[in-house]
Design a protein around this motif. Structure first.
Motif, short mmCIF file in Angstrom:
data_model
loop_
_atom_site.label_atom_id
_atom_site.label_comp_id
_atom_site.label_asym_id
_atom_site.label_seq_id
_atom_site.Cartn_x
_atom_site.Cartn_y
_atom_site.Cartn_z
N LEU A 415 0.83 -1.20 0.00
CA LEU A 415 0.00 0.00 0.00
C LEU A 415 0.87 1.26 0.00
N LYS A 416 1.92 1.25 0.82
CA LYS A 416 2.81 2.41 0.88
C LYS A 416 3.46 2.69 -0.47
N LYS A 417 3.82 1.64 -1.21
CA LYS A 417 4.42 1.82 -2.54
C LYS A 417 3.44 2.47 -3.50
N VAL A 418 2.17 2.03 -3.45
CA VAL A 418 1.15 2.60 -4.33
C VAL A 418 0.93 4.07 -4.00
N LEU A 419 0.83 4.37 -2.72
CA LEU A 419 0.61 5.75 -2.29
C LEU A 419 1.78 6.64 -2.68
N SER A 420 2.99 6.12 -2.49
CA SER A 420 4.18 6.88 -2.84
C SER A 420 4.23 7.17 -4.34
N SER A 421 3.87 6.18 -5.15
CA SER A 421 3.91 6.37 -6.60
C SER A 421 2.90 7.41 -7.07
N GLN A 422 1.82 7.58 -6.30
CA GLN A 422 0.79 8.54 -6.66
C GLN A 422 0.95 9.88 -5.94
N GLY A 423 1.99 9.97 -5.10
CA GLY A 423 2.22 11.21 -4.36
C GLY A 423 1.17 11.50 -3.32
N VAL A 424 0.65 10.44 -2.67
CA VAL A 424 -0.41 10.58 -1.68
C VAL A 424 0.14 10.37 -0.27
N THR A 425 -0.18 11.28 0.62
CA THR A 425 0.15 11.13 2.04
C THR A 425 -1.08 10.59 2.76
N LEU A 426 -0.94 9.46 3.45
CA LEU A 426 -2.05 8.84 4.17
C LEU A 426 -1.83 8.97 5.67
N ILE A 427 -2.84 9.46 6.37
CA ILE A 427 -2.84 9.54 7.83
C ILE A 427 -3.91 8.58 8.32
N GLY A 428 -3.51 7.55 9.06
CA GLY A 428 -4.46 6.52 9.45
C GLY A 428 -4.71 5.58 8.29
N GLY A 429 -5.93 5.07 8.19
CA GLY A 429 -6.26 4.17 7.09
C GLY A 429 -5.59 2.82 7.23
N GLY A 430 -5.87 1.93 6.29
CA GLY A 430 -5.31 0.58 6.33
C GLY A 430 -5.52 -0.13 5.02
N VAL A 431 -5.02 -1.35 4.92
CA VAL A 431 -5.09 -2.08 3.66
C VAL A 431 -6.52 -2.46 3.28
N ASP A 432 -7.45 -2.46 4.26
CA ASP A 432 -8.83 -2.77 3.92
C ASP A 432 -9.46 -1.69 3.03
N GLU A 433 -8.82 -0.50 2.98
CA GLU A 433 -9.29 0.57 2.11
C GLU A 433 -8.33 0.82 0.94
#
Length: 468
Positions: A415-433
């Protein structure tokens, strides 16, 4: 938290035998009981299995209790019979919709009160109506057709600020989301807030609403768990976007949540009343309705509308608190419910009650927001007023994996790799989302070209959700 998770082998020990019962148990525990220990979770699950009739009216555990409850012999009242055949309903994007969601809609259309129906391309199995279903009934309202999270909605603020402003002030925006939002059950923002909805006379109209006023005050401006979010991102508007703004890119603030514990208590109370009065076969009990000419039907309608206005007020406060803290001011707003019921006469010429359970209103010219996921684009849309779709559209991409499936097939590092590739910062959340848990929104949008036009796009860049 890993040791607190319920797994199939745990359920086998307490004699959960069917795959459906196991799947429901895992999903319910992970979504609604994640902050208690495994032993406590198993005790709840054992109690539901051993005494299912005591939990049938529970808005969370009721669907699981249905798996174990024996059909009662109805003596005092006659059971309402379903129609022999299901009424016709329009399906958009059938290839995207699972068979179990389709069968749920067939069952809903066999109700004697059902007039018209439609399934949106994001549809998937839900409690009662499928998520992504639209059902029009005559002189009757189905509390579970609206759902537990009454008035769950989208709200988008657009600022006359370039998206690069978010990059340059990343820390300030991140701290604002941490300090000025709250997610999860219970709790509050711990700041003084006021909103006119809290002074509404309707809070004094029924004992239940009087009782719930303090909860509404406490939870104002907060968000739920699951797929609820608040996020900053980039808005890209097309020409003729109906917002009175030039084509171009802007900073946007998008939120998704509903009426919190206030709406859930209303849903639980009136679902119980409906099931006691409307005796349906076991497989259809979640479709129990209230007659709109009855006192209970009128009370629910008033309470539902108040909960919808309260959900809007929560979004108002979220946007106000964040904007004020950051010193920015919105110049345009787009918002819409997607768990609600409306009185509408445009389908047949006579007034019907139109339930949209996870569906966006899309009357001709009506604006709405259809989000993607934490790392994929969503869309600002304008309704085409298509009657075969009951003036509706999807409310998102729609899940293709249950929460349990997503957790078992995906990792935090992925999930972190996908977010990083899209330039998204996630606070909280999890793999279920994670985005992988959802259908492809572009394919969903292609299946509803007859329902809406796209007039803009929202790309998330900083997202806060419940911790998961």
């Amino acid at each position: 938290m890993g040791n607190h998770k319920i797994r199939g082998k745990d359920l086998k020990i307490i004699n959960y035998k069917t795959n459906r019962a196991k799947s429901l148990a895992i999903d319910i525990m992970s979504m609604h009981y994640k902050h208690i220990s495994k032993i406590e979770k198993l005790n709840v699950l054992k109690a539901v299995k051993n005494n299912p009739n005591e939990y049938l009216d529970d808005p969370i555990l009721g669907v699981l209790a249905d798996e174990f409850a024996e059909k009662e012999q109805l003596k005092a009242k006659e059971e309402i019979q379903l129609l022999r055949g299901s009424g016709d309903f329009k399906v958009f994007g059938r290839k995207h919709i699972s068979s179990n969601a389709y069968r749920q809609m067939e069952l809903a259309m066999s109700l004697p009160i059902a007039e018209k129906g439609a399934l949106m391309p994001d549809a998937h199995m839900g409690y009662g109506l499928p998520i992504g279903a639209v059902l029009a009934t005559k002189n009757a309202v189905i509390p579970y057709g609206v759902g537990v999270d009454i008035g769950c909605r989208m709200s988008l603020s657009v600022f006359d600020i370039q998206p690069e402003y978010l990059k340059r002030n990343r820390y300030q925006f991140k701290m604002a989301l941490k300090e000025k939002t709250y997610f999860g059950s219970g709790g509050s923002l711990n700041i003084q807030q006021q909103h006119e909805v809290l002074d509404r006379q309707e809070f004094g109209y029924t004992p239940l609403l009087k009782q719930l006023h303090s909860k509404a005050v406490q939870q104002l401006g907060t968000s739920g768990s699951g797929n609820h979010f608040v996020e900053f991102g980039e808005v890209e508007l097309q020409e003729n976007n109906d917002l009175g703004m030039p084509e171009g890119k802007y900073l946007g603030l998008l939120s998704h949540s509903g009426s919190r514990g206030f709406g859930a208590a209303i849903a639980r109370h009136y679902t119980g009343l409906a099931r006691n009065q409307c005796l349906l076969p076991r497989q259809a009990q979640h479709f129990a309705w209230l007659d709109m000419n009855s006192d209970e039907g009128q009370e629910y309608w008033l309470s539902m509308n108040l909960a919808g206005d309260y959900a809007k007020a929560c979004h108002d406060q979220i946007h106000l608190n964040l904007s004020k803290h950051l010193g920015i001011e919105a110049i345009a707003r787009v918002e819409n419910h997607h768990n609600f019921a409306w009185k509408e006469a445009g389908l047949t010429g006579e007034e019907l009650i139109v339930h949209r359970k996870g569906a966006t209103p899309a009357a001709k010219g009506e604006l709405g927001i259809i989000p993607g996921s934490m790392a994929t684009d969503g869309y600002i849309v304008r309704g085409k007023g298509e009657s075969s779709g009951l003036f509706s559209a999807s409310h998102g991409a729609g899940r293709k994996m249950s929460r349990a499936q997503a957790r078992n097939s995906y990792t935090n590092s992925a999930l972190k790799k996908v977010l990083s590739s899209q330039g998204v910062t996630l606070i909280g959340g999890g793999v279920d989302e994670a985005p992988i848990a959802y259908k492809d929104l572009n394919e969903v949008m292609a299946s509803q070209k007859d329902l809406v036009d796209i007039i803009g796009k929202f790309t998330p860049k900083m997202v806060i959700m419940d911790k998961g």
